[in-house]
Design a protein around this motif. Structure first.
Motif, PDB file in Angstrom:
ATOM      1  N   ASP A   1     -72.063 -20.157  84.331  1.00  0.00           N
ATOM      2  CA  ASP A   1     -71.253 -18.968  84.613  1.00  0.00           C
ATOM      3  C   ASP A   1     -71.606 -17.924  83.543  1.00  0.00           C
ATOM      4  N   VAL A   2     -70.994 -18.045  82.363  1.00  0.00           N
ATOM      5  CA  VAL A   2     -71.315 -17.114  81.271  1.00  0.00           C
ATOM      6  C   VAL A   2     -72.605 -17.586  80.587  1.00  0.00           C
ATOM      7  N   VAL A   3     -73.594 -16.711  80.521  1.00  0.00           N
ATOM      8  CA  VAL A   3     -74.871 -17.038  79.861  1.00  0.00           C
ATOM      9  C   VAL A   3     -75.145 -15.958  78.815  1.00  0.00           C
ATOM     10  N   THR A   4     -75.469 -16.383  77.598  1.00  0.00           N
ATOM     11  CA  THR A   4     -75.817 -15.409  76.549  1.00  0.00           C
ATOM     12  C   THR A   4     -77.242 -15.692  76.069  1.00  0.00           C
ATOM     13  N   LYS A   5     -77.832 -14.704  75.391  1.00  0.00           N
ATOM     14  CA  LYS A   5     -79.155 -14.938  74.799  1.00  0.00           C
ATOM     15  C   LYS A   5     -79.175 -14.448  73.356  1.00  0.00           C
ATOM     16  N   TRP A   6     -79.932 -15.170  72.533  1.00  0.00           N
ATOM     17  CA  TRP A   6     -79.951 -14.956  71.087  1.00  0.00           C
ATOM     18  C   TRP A   6     -81.404 -14.846  70.620  1.00  0.00           C
ATOM     19  N   PRO A   7     -81.720 -13.880  69.759  1.00  0.00           N
ATOM     20  CA  PRO A   7     -83.079 -13.828  69.208  1.00  0.00           C
ATOM     21  C   PRO A   7     -83.238 -14.905  68.129  1.00  0.00           C
ATOM     22  N   LEU A   8     -84.355 -15.590  68.107  1.00  0.00           N
ATOM     23  CA  LEU A   8     -84.575 -16.603  67.064  1.00  0.00           C
ATOM     24  C   LEU A   8     -85.426 -15.986  65.953  1.00  0.00           C
ATOM     25  N   LYS A   9     -84.848 -15.950  64.779  1.00  0.00           N
ATOM     26  CA  LYS A   9     -85.514 -15.282  63.648  1.00  0.00           C
ATOM     27  C   LYS A   9     -85.721 -16.252  62.497  1.00  0.00           C
ATOM     28  N   THR A  10     -86.632 -15.920  61.621  1.00  0.00           N
ATOM     29  CA  THR A  10     -86.895 -16.767  60.462  1.00  0.00           C
ATOM     30  C   THR A  10     -87.293 -15.879  59.289  1.00  0.00           C
ATOM     31  N   ARG A  11     -87.563 -16.487  58.172  1.00  0.00           N
ATOM     32  CA  ARG A  11     -88.085 -15.787  56.990  1.00  0.00           C
ATOM     33  C   ARG A  11     -89.000 -16.752  56.246  1.00  0.00           C
ATOM     34  N   ALA A  12     -89.915 -16.202  55.490  1.00  0.00           N
ATOM     35  CA  ALA A  12     -90.782 -17.048  54.648  1.00  0.00           C
ATOM     36  C   ALA A  12     -89.917 -17.693  53.558  1.00  0.00           C
ATOM     37  N   PRO A  13     -90.273 -18.910  53.129  1.00  0.00           N
ATOM     38  CA  PRO A  13     -89.508 -19.545  52.040  1.00  0.00           C
ATOM     39  C   PRO A  13     -89.474 -18.658  50.792  1.00  0.00           C
ATOM     40  N   LEU A  14     -88.348 -18.679  50.086  1.00  0.00           N
ATOM     41  CA  LEU A  14     -88.196 -17.878  48.867  1.00  0.00           C
ATOM     42  C   LEU A  14     -88.750 -18.654  47.669  1.00  0.00           C
ATOM     43  N   PRO A  15     -89.278 -17.956  46.676  1.00  0.00           N
ATOM     44  CA  PRO A  15     -89.805 -18.660  45.489  1.00  0.00           C
ATOM     45  C   PRO A  15     -88.701 -19.334  44.689  1.00  0.00           C
ATOM     46  N   VAL A  16     -87.509 -18.725  44.681  1.00  0.00           N
ATOM     47  CA  VAL A  16     -86.412 -19.269  43.862  1.00  0.00           C
ATOM     48  C   VAL A  16     -85.098 -18.891  44.543  1.00  0.00           C
ATOM     49  N   TRP A  17     -84.080 -19.731  44.377  1.00  0.00           N
ATOM     50  CA  TRP A  17     -82.830 -19.538  45.130  1.00  0.00           C
ATOM     51  C   TRP A  17     -81.678 -19.051  44.235  1.00  0.00           C
ATOM     52  N   TYR A  18     -81.963 -18.583  43.030  1.00  0.00           N
ATOM     53  CA  TYR A  18     -80.852 -18.180  42.155  1.00  0.00           C
ATOM     54  C   TYR A  18     -81.322 -17.114  41.187  1.00  0.00           C
ATOM     55  N   GLN A  19     -80.370 -16.408  40.645  1.00  0.00           N
ATOM     56  CA  GLN A  19     -80.638 -15.438  39.583  1.00  0.00           C
ATOM     57  C   GLN A  19     -79.348 -15.226  38.815  1.00  0.00           C
ATOM     58  N   GLY A  20     -79.391 -15.375  37.507  1.00  0.00           N
ATOM     59  CA  GLY A  20     -78.193 -15.156  36.695  1.00  0.00           C
ATOM     60  C   GLY A  20     -77.042 -16.037  37.155  1.00  0.00           C
ATOM     61  N   ARG A  21     -75.940 -15.409  37.542  1.00  0.00           N
ATOM     62  CA  ARG A  21     -74.733 -16.145  37.948  1.00  0.00           C
ATOM     63  C   ARG A  21     -74.629 -16.283  39.465  1.00  0.00           C
ATOM     64  N   THR A  22     -75.703 -15.982  40.145  1.00  0.00           N
ATOM     65  CA  THR A  22     -75.680 -15.970  41.610  1.00  0.00           C
ATOM     66  C   THR A  22     -76.651 -16.996  42.172  1.00  0.00           C
ATOM     67  N   VAL A  23     -76.226 -17.680  43.226  1.00  0.00           N
ATOM     68  CA  VAL A  23     -77.072 -18.721  43.818  1.00  0.00           C
ATOM     69  C   VAL A  23     -76.960 -18.636  45.346  1.00  0.00           C
ATOM     70  N   LEU A  24     -78.069 -18.944  46.027  1.00  0.00           N
ATOM     71  CA  LEU A  24     -78.123 -18.857  47.496  1.00  0.00           C
ATOM     72  C   LEU A  24     -78.074 -20.241  48.124  1.00  0.00           C
ATOM     73  N   MET A  25     -77.624 -20.290  49.367  1.00  0.00           N
ATOM     74  CA  MET A  25     -77.645 -21.551  50.120  1.00  0.00           C
ATOM     75  C   MET A  25     -77.720 -21.263  51.621  1.00  0.00           C
ATOM     76  N   GLY A  26     -78.126 -22.271  52.390  1.00  0.00           N
ATOM     77  CA  GLY A  26     -78.120 -22.165  53.848  1.00  0.00           C
ATOM     78  C   GLY A  26     -79.103 -21.126  54.366  1.00  0.00           C
TER      79      GLY A  26
END
Ligand code: FAD
Length: 374
Positions: free
Chosen positions: A265-290
């Protein structure tokens, strides 16, 4: 409280919520911010493997609560698109003891709500879109679109593929459209059953696929999610689509697949996106995840799983290594996670997972609580 350390998490998606729950239990003063005005039940399904269920057990037995309401497929079946012949039949719950936890398929909204229920409600701030932050070396001041500011000791960027936190550290860059979209639809479980559905199957042709599984213990809802080449020019994260579009994309697929499509009935569509891996996941007091640091095409059904694994390892690092030397703690987290997350990202983007018979133990059997940290 872990020395009164205040941790702000930007993003209350599956990764951010897992981080909030685990960090709260580790004694940190956690506050979770999301741009959305309130929780909303996204109409989609999700698979969570034993590697994630082992972590959710640390949220007051959330694994057991989810097991009670989820579908528990015994096998993953890969089928050929036209004649339905079996290309691979991979044990899931059929080898539950070996993996160390169940494999679940569930409505994403039900999963998200159950995870949110594991956090003290006063820690969650909806309607808080992070637009800037300043790390002055002692703490981090967060600025939100609604004009409010907050000061935290540590900022976790769990704000997804278009992460504002990543942008501030690494600069602005567009996510890369992979040339693929995903159609999503939910059909009544009774319709799927009357057609003779597999509990969890992926139908593969050379250039596209459709994944089909039940979303609940009672098999009331059956989920269809595809991967298919298509153009995408919109800036929207999803758009309405139609049964006709799905029919056109899967023309010639097995009659069972046609039957599923006829029931949509209800059908949606989503673009599939990506990014190149990052060299590092943190800086100072900040950290990335997911997805903020390793977004991927969803074809291994492990993107959110990697976000939850990040959350668990980050919580372990902060608790076990402390917050005095954040560079050391964040480096330990980065080193513990990057190889596995990048491997999953690369296999998921290549869309080869379980197409042929293979042993998924390295992924599902993993337990982040067995990792040596630091
Ligand atoms: P997100 O889920 O994207 O959450 C980010 C959160 O941050 C959102 O709530 C957003 O509102 C908030 N936010 C964004 N910007 C800001 C800001 N500036 N300030 C405050 N808040 C902000 N994974 C699986 O493990 N299993 C599956 O079966 C599976 N199936 C998938 C099927 C499809 C079609 C797709 C597209 C993905 C699938 N994934 C699956 C992958 C999974 O959805 C993602 O990897 C996962 O949601 C990432 O979690 P996250 O918490 O890092 O980010």
């Amino acid at each position: 409280m872990a020395n009164g350390v205040r941790i702000g998490i930007a993003g209350a998606g599956l990764g951010g919520v897992a981080a909030a729950g685990l960090l709260e239990r580790a004694g940190f003063d956690v506050v979770l911010f999301d741009q959305a005005p309130a929780f909303s039940r996204l109409g989609a399904g999700i698979q969570f493997g034993p590697n994630v269920l082992k972590i959710l057990a640390h949220l007051d037995g959330l694994d057991k609560k989810l097991e009670a309401i989820s579908c528990l497929p015994d096998y993953w079946v890969s089928r050929k698109w036209d004649d339905g012949s079996v290309m691979a039949k991979i044990p899931l719950n059929a080898e539950r003891e070996r993996y160390g936890a169940p494999y679940i398929t569930i409505h994403r909204g039900d999963l998200h709500q159950a995870m949110l229920d594991c956090i003290s409600p006063e820690r969650v701030r909806w309607g808080h879109k992070l637009v800037d932050f300043v790390d002055n070396g002692r703490d981090v001041t967060l600025s939100f679109e609604n004009g409010k500011t907050e000061t935290v000791d540590i900022l976790v960027g769990a704000d997804g593929i278009n992460s504002c936190v990543r942008e501030k550290i690494f600069g602005v860059s567009e996510a890369v459209y992979t040339g693929w979209i995903a159609h999503r639809a939910i059909i009544p479980g009774a319709a799927a059953k009357s057609l003779g559905a597999d509990v969890n199957a992926k139908w593969w042709s050379d250039d596209r696929h459709i994944v089909c599984y039940y979303l609940d213990r009672n098999e009331d809802e059956f989920y269809l999610v595809t991967g298919e080449p298509a153009e995408w020019t919109s800036r929207a994260g999803q758009l309405p689509s139609s049964q006709d579009a799905l029919r056109e994309a899967f023309k010639g697929f097995h009659p069972l697949v046609q039957g599923y499509i006829d029931a949509t009935d209800v059908v949606t569509k989503w673009p599939l996106k990506t990014r190149a891996p990052l060299p590092v996941w943190y800086q100072g007091r900040t950290v990335l995840m997911g997805d903020s640091c390793h977004p991927m095409k969803p074809h291994m059904a492990q993107g959110a799983a990697m976000a939850v694994e990040d959350a668990a390892v980050l919580a372990r690092c902060l608790k076990e290594l402390g917050t005095k030397d954040l560079d050391h703690t964040f480096r330990a987290y980065d080193e513990a996670r990057k190889e596995r997350a990048t491997k999953v990202q690369s296999i998921s983007n290549a869309n080869t997972w379980l197409r042929q018979p293979e042993d998924p133990y390295w992924c599902y059997g993993d337990n982040v609580y067995d990792l040596a940290i630091g």
